[in-house]
Enzyme design. Sequence first.
Site, PDB file in Angstrom:
ATOM      1  N   ARG A  39       0.837  -1.221   0.046  1.00  0.00           N
ATOM      2  CA  ARG A  39       0.165  -0.054  -0.142  1.00  0.00           C
ATOM      3  C   ARG A  39       0.980   1.347  -0.014  1.00  0.00           C
ATOM      4  O   ARG A  39       0.346   2.383  -0.625  1.00  0.00           O
ATOM      5  CB  ARG A  39      -0.900   0.083   1.212  1.00  0.00           C
ATOM      6  CG  ARG A  39      -1.973   1.193   1.378  1.00  0.00           C
ATOM      7  CD  ARG A  39      -2.953   1.071   2.414  1.00  0.00           C
ATOM      8  NE  ARG A  39      -3.493   2.251   2.989  1.00  0.00           N
ATOM      9  CZ  ARG A  39      -4.704   2.478   2.227  1.00  0.00           C
ATOM     10  NH1 ARG A  39      -5.251   1.727   1.333  1.00  0.00           N
ATOM     11  NH2 ARG A  39      -5.451   3.622   2.773  1.00  0.00           N
ATOM     12  N   ILE A  65      -6.972   7.901  -1.595  1.00  0.00           N
ATOM     13  CA  ILE A  65      -6.891   6.407  -1.639  1.00  0.00           C
ATOM     14  C   ILE A  65      -7.620   5.868  -0.186  1.00  0.00           C
ATOM     15  O   ILE A  65      -7.691   6.711   0.721  1.00  0.00           O
ATOM     16  CB  ILE A  65      -5.505   5.873  -1.197  1.00  0.00           C
ATOM     17  CG1 ILE A  65      -5.280   4.471  -1.239  1.00  0.00           C
ATOM     18  CG2 ILE A  65      -4.583   6.624  -0.305  1.00  0.00           C
ATOM     19  CD1 ILE A  65      -3.915   4.105  -1.238  1.00  0.00           C
ATOM     20  N   SER A  66      -8.723   5.042  -0.484  1.00  0.00           N
ATOM     21  CA  SER A  66      -9.463   4.676   0.544  1.00  0.00           C
ATOM     22  C   SER A  66      -8.894   4.066   1.801  1.00  0.00           C
ATOM     23  O   SER A  66      -8.007   3.463   1.669  1.00  0.00           O
ATOM     24  CB  SER A  66     -10.555   3.750   0.014  1.00  0.00           C
ATOM     25  OG  SER A  66     -11.522   4.367  -0.943  1.00  0.00           O
ATOM     26  N   GLN A  67      -9.732   4.148   2.950  1.00  0.00           N
ATOM     27  CA  GLN A  67      -9.151   3.533   4.168  1.00  0.00           C
ATOM     28  C   GLN A  67      -9.069   1.997   3.939  1.00  0.00           C
ATOM     29  O   GLN A  67      -9.878   1.301   3.330  1.00  0.00           O
ATOM     30  CB  GLN A  67     -10.518   3.995   5.068  1.00  0.00           C
ATOM     31  CG  GLN A  67     -10.119   3.082   6.480  1.00  0.00           C
ATOM     32  CD  GLN A  67     -11.654   3.275   7.215  1.00  0.00           C
ATOM     33  OE1 GLN A  67     -12.551   3.858   6.610  1.00  0.00           O
ATOM     34  NE2 GLN A  67     -11.523   2.998   8.363  1.00  0.00           N
ATOM     35  N   PRO A  68      -8.048   1.351   4.580  1.00  0.00           N
ATOM     36  CA  PRO A  68      -7.975  -0.061   4.006  1.00  0.00           C
ATOM     37  C   PRO A  68      -9.169  -0.786   4.474  1.00  0.00           C
ATOM     38  O   PRO A  68      -9.407  -1.933   3.536  1.00  0.00           O
ATOM     39  CB  PRO A  68      -6.694  -0.412   4.928  1.00  0.00           C
ATOM     40  CG  PRO A  68      -6.162   0.604   5.296  1.00  0.00           C
ATOM     41  CD  PRO A  68      -6.923   2.103   5.104  1.00  0.00           C
TER      42      PRO A  68
END
Length: 219
Positions: A39, A65-68
């Site tokens: 990531r 970038i989205s939260q994991p």
Amino acid sequence: MEKEISKYLRRREEMVKRQIEARGVSDPRVLDAMRRVPRHLFVSEALEDQAYGDFPLPIGDGQTISQPYIVAEMTQALKVGEKDRVLEIGTGSGYQAAVLAQIVYRVYTIERIHALYIKTRRLFDNLKYHNIVTRYADGTSGWREESPFDAIIVTAGAPIVPQPLIDQLTPGGRLVIPVGDQYIQDLVRIEKDERGVHQTSLGGCRFVKLVGEYGWKKE
């Protein structure tokens, strides 16, 4: 270099255990993919140390970038397998496509912002994600030439579900998309079969706007 690699491996393992498994994501293929994708390479160098945190991060051009956890939840909700062809609307950083590429046969991903499209295409090449196909276009219209798809994922919030995306699903296909206003959405899964289209709510979420012919209009 080995120390650096080991550091990020530990961070990914902690991310999966504390942020993803602890919140109920249980598909082993999804968990394995989240452990494998680096990531930190999908954000700017200045943000690498924050890459495995429990939050989204800016990637430029007003995008994130989205939260994991959200990436893992959406991937699990797609119910994909190794033979599936998946369409992603909104390449963004490329991270969601990279996670999917660990699981499925091929990922087709569309980005409307040219700078992000060029950046992620180069990144996919450098990381040798050869089963990801990219396109610079309005994703709300889908990718008719490559349809139908076993699954479609939309990584931006839409005011309504774009009809072209439903049309481009195979029988038995799944579409996961955030739907709502410009500030908060409901994450929904749409499943298509011979009886029609069925919708399931997966909970609240917040994404950047899905801009395009079948989404929000450009300001």
